[in-house]
Design an enzyme around this catalytic site. Structure first.
Site, short mmCIF file in Angstrom:
data_model
loop_
_atom_site.label_atom_id
_atom_site.label_comp_id
_atom_site.label_asym_id
_atom_site.label_seq_id
_atom_site.Cartn_x
_atom_site.Cartn_y
_atom_site.Cartn_z
N ASP A 133 0.84 -1.21 0.00
CA ASP A 133 0.00 0.00 0.00
C ASP A 133 0.87 1.26 0.00
O ASP A 133 0.61 2.21 0.74
CB ASP A 133 -0.95 -0.01 1.20
CG ASP A 133 -2.01 1.09 1.13
OD1 ASP A 133 -2.31 1.56 0.01
OD2 ASP A 133 -2.54 1.48 2.19
N ASP A 276 -1.77 9.06 9.96
CA ASP A 276 -2.42 8.41 8.82
C ASP A 276 -3.65 7.62 9.27
O ASP A 276 -3.62 6.91 10.28
CB ASP A 276 -1.44 7.47 8.13
CG ASP A 276 -2.05 6.81 6.91
OD1 ASP A 276 -2.25 7.51 5.91
OD2 ASP A 276 -2.35 5.60 6.99
N GLU A 318 -4.51 13.23 9.07
CA GLU A 318 -4.88 12.80 7.72
C GLU A 318 -6.32 12.27 7.82
O GLU A 318 -6.56 11.08 7.91
CB GLU A 318 -3.93 11.72 7.21
CG GLU A 318 -4.09 11.40 5.72
CD GLU A 318 -4.94 10.17 5.45
OE1 GLU A 318 -5.44 10.04 4.31
OE2 GLU A 318 -5.12 9.34 6.36
#
Length: 642
Positions: A133, A276, A318
């Protein structure tokens, strides 16, 4: 927060009275926030957890290098450092920018010359081998990808950057770890302690109950949110990919692990953590398991712990979520200004591309007005493009207020930026088409989406000029909005889509790599020698915008940009009311010359104005002000001598 006896015990952990006083003062300031959030999330388990965190924080404080302790004191004296108009971010993959961390260090002069003060190196902590990813499947938070270098190389780079006034930014993946991470390996081996770090279900009854309300993030290649793992003997929660195991933040041990990780990396010189997938970390049955209240308590707790040991450190959320949810990541109510220091203004990016395609700014203005005011001690991260795809986060209610259909407009944008809409100038790729919802996200570099790729293919000088104008307009809005503008690597050179991205096997299934080309250092050298080329014009124009931005106190991020009414839908007006005066930003989002009634500007600035971008003076007593295609003005009131 602590008894007199506990304070006395803490003092014994220090040889230096001044160091002890520093730690205790910070604990007195931020400890109550830490304690309150721990209590809200963990209840009776909060007390033992706090004692464990104090041990972690004391160790990190004692081992924090002297130069970083000095930075801590400097940041406490300038708490608005992230809000300064001098802040300019640059975002890059270390390997695609310069090969290795030492390679990045060799190009710090380039970043400094561009005016960069904030360098975000995309995921570089050691991921799982193979598909990962883009690096967000972390196998070890305490080591660097071997091909990039070592942790000592990271510390050396951070030290060099810090000496040039550039803050190092790293991703901290909070929602999940790679299946190969030590925690997951030990959970698969049957260790009860580590099984409780994850959400593992013995059968489908639990997953099926959650799935009833969970969305799919990657429906094309990772359908569903749970994966059966034979070694673990159950269904593991895997929101993003089968090899990314979601963490159980209901277990206080997970919080303690991440406090230790954050402080360890902070002592290596990391100054900003990009949190994240922060929206996903708390799971609740019957919901989307996004944006739950515990998320904000947990973030506040992490921030408070970092403030006690390393107040130079900042958090960036994020959180690519709806505006009504986004503001909570900067803090509302009792959390006001105490969660993350910065959040991505994803809506601004989406509305920029929407206005560019439609030549109509009314939806953008409406969407911006719908945002609640952010805490004045926080800032936005704004960007034209990033490493990710563009998801068309157009709210149905915002669209309806300007007479549009939300689904219809999103369909139009997907058609336009994939190049299938008649007359489109864009060259993008559809990413993650969801037949059930009709959603189609878009991949593509800023230059290719803005029309430069198509114009160069056709050799059309008029369209090349317009594409350059579009790119500079987009960056002018981002640089003028107030916050930290984030330049994605290569946008300063107008890099196009990478036609060969699929030649790398692990990238072939993910067309987001089309807008992640390798840095073109030959082009970077050429733009200064050939300023007449499209890349040279974009580079020179961007450098000029950056220089002007640094000179304008009106762009301090404590001030909000407010969308002002404009009678011409092609033109966006943003007003910023600073103590030193009003800054009115004027943007023509069309390839047409616009005659804007001067009274619109006169009502904000009076009879006379000056444009900081061009140095031109404007007499607003005349009937109209002419805006060339894609023209940007940053206007302040001007005094005229008698």
């Amino acid at each position: 927060m602590l008894t007199t006896e506990q304070v006395t015990q803490l003092r014994r952990a220090f040889d230096d009275d001044r160091e002890a006083e520093t730690f205790l003062l910070r604990l007195e300031r931020y400890g109550p926030e830490l304690q309150a959030s721990l209590q809200a999330v963990y209840g009776e388990r909060a007390g033992p957890l706090l004692q464990r965190l104090l041990e972690i924080m004391l160790h990190a404080f004692h081992t924090r290098p002297a130069d970083l302790k000095r930075l801590d004191e400097a940041r406490l004296l300038s708490p608005d450092w992230l809000q300064s108009p001098r802040m300019l971010g640059y975002v890059a993959y270390a390997d695609r920018f310069a090969g290795t961390l030492r390679g990045v260090q060799e190009h710090v002069d380039y970043l400094e010359g561009l005016g960069v003060t904030y360098l975000h190196l995309m995921p570089l902590l050691r991921p799982r081998d193979g598909e990962n990813d883009g690096g967000y499947a972390v196998a070890d938070y305490r080591s660097v990808r071997p091909d990039l270098g070592s942790m000592d190389d990271l510390s050396a780079l951070a030290r060099d950057l810090r000496g040039r006034g550039i803050s190092l930014v790293l991703d901290l993946v909070l929602n999940h770890v790679a299946r190969e991470h030590d925690w997951a390996a030990r959970a698969r081996a049957g260790e009860a302690r580590y099984r409780d770090y994850f959400h593992i279900f013995p059968d489908r009854s639990g997953p099926d109950a959650y799935e009833a309300t969970l969305p799919e993030v990657f429906p094309d290649f990772a359908p569903g949110n749970f994966t059966f793992d034979e070694a673990a003997g159950g269904w593991v929660w895997t929101t993003f990919n089968t090899y990314q195991w979601d963490l159980n933040w209901g277990n206080p041990e997970v919080l303690a692990e991440f406090v230790d990780i954050i402080l360890t990396l902070a002592n290596r010189g990391v100054e900003v953590f990009r949190l994240d997938a922060i929206a996903f970390i708390w799971k609740r049955l019957g919901t989307s398991s996004q944006n739950e209240p515990e998320v904000h308590h947990l973030t506040r707790a992490l921030r408070a712990a970092a403030r006690i040991v390393a107040p130079a450190v900042a958090f960036k959320a994020e959180a690519i979520v709806a505006p009504g949810d986004l503001i909570h990541y900067l803090g509302t109510g009792t959390h006001h200004g105490r969660v993350s220091d910065m959040a991505y203004h994803n809506s601004l990016m989406v509305q920029l591309w929407s206005s560019l395609a439609s030549r109509d700014t009314r939806l953008m203005a409406e969407a911006l007005r719908a945002f609640a005011p952010k805490p004045t001690n926080t800032t936005w991260g704004m960007y034209v493009r990033c490493h990710d795809d563009i998801g068309w986060a157009i709210g149905d209610e915002d669209a309806a207020r300007v007479g549009l259909s939300g689904p219809g407009h999103r369909h139009f944008l997907s058609d336009f930026y994939s190049g299938t809409f008649p007359g489109s100038f864009a060259r993008g790729l559809v990413f993650q088409h969801n037949p059930a919802t009709g959603d189609r996200r878009i991949s593509g570099s800023a230059a290719s989406l803005a029309g430069l790729e198509a114009a160069l293919e056709d050799g059309d000088e008029v369209q090349i000029d317009l594409a350059v104008g579009r790119l500079l307009l987009l960056h002018a809005v981002v640089l003028g909005f107030g916050g930290v503008p984030l330049l994605y690597m290569g946008d300063e050179l107008a890099l196009l889509n990478d036609p060969n991205y699929a030649d790398t096997p692990e990238h072939a299934a993910d067309n987001r790599w089309v807008h992640r080309p390798r840095m073109d250092w030959a082009l970077a050298r050429e733009v200064a020698e050939h300023p007449e080329t499209p890349a040279g014009r974009v580079n020179a124009g961007l450098r000029h915008l950056i220089a002007v931005r640094r000179s304008l106190p009106h762009l301090h991020a404590s001030i909000e940009s407010v969308a002002a009414p404009c009678p011409d839908p092609r033109v966006l007006l943003l007003r910023r009311d600073h103590p030193q005066g009003t800054l009115l930003e004027v943007y023509n989002f069309s390839e047409e010359r616009v005659a804007l009634p001067a009274y619109v500007l006169r009502g904000h600035l009076g009879e006379h104005a000056a444009d900081a971008l061009s140095g031109s003076a404007f007499a607003l007593s005349r009937p109209t002000v002419t805006l060339d295609p894609y023209r940007a003005l940053w206007l302040t009131a001007a005094e005229v001598s008698a």
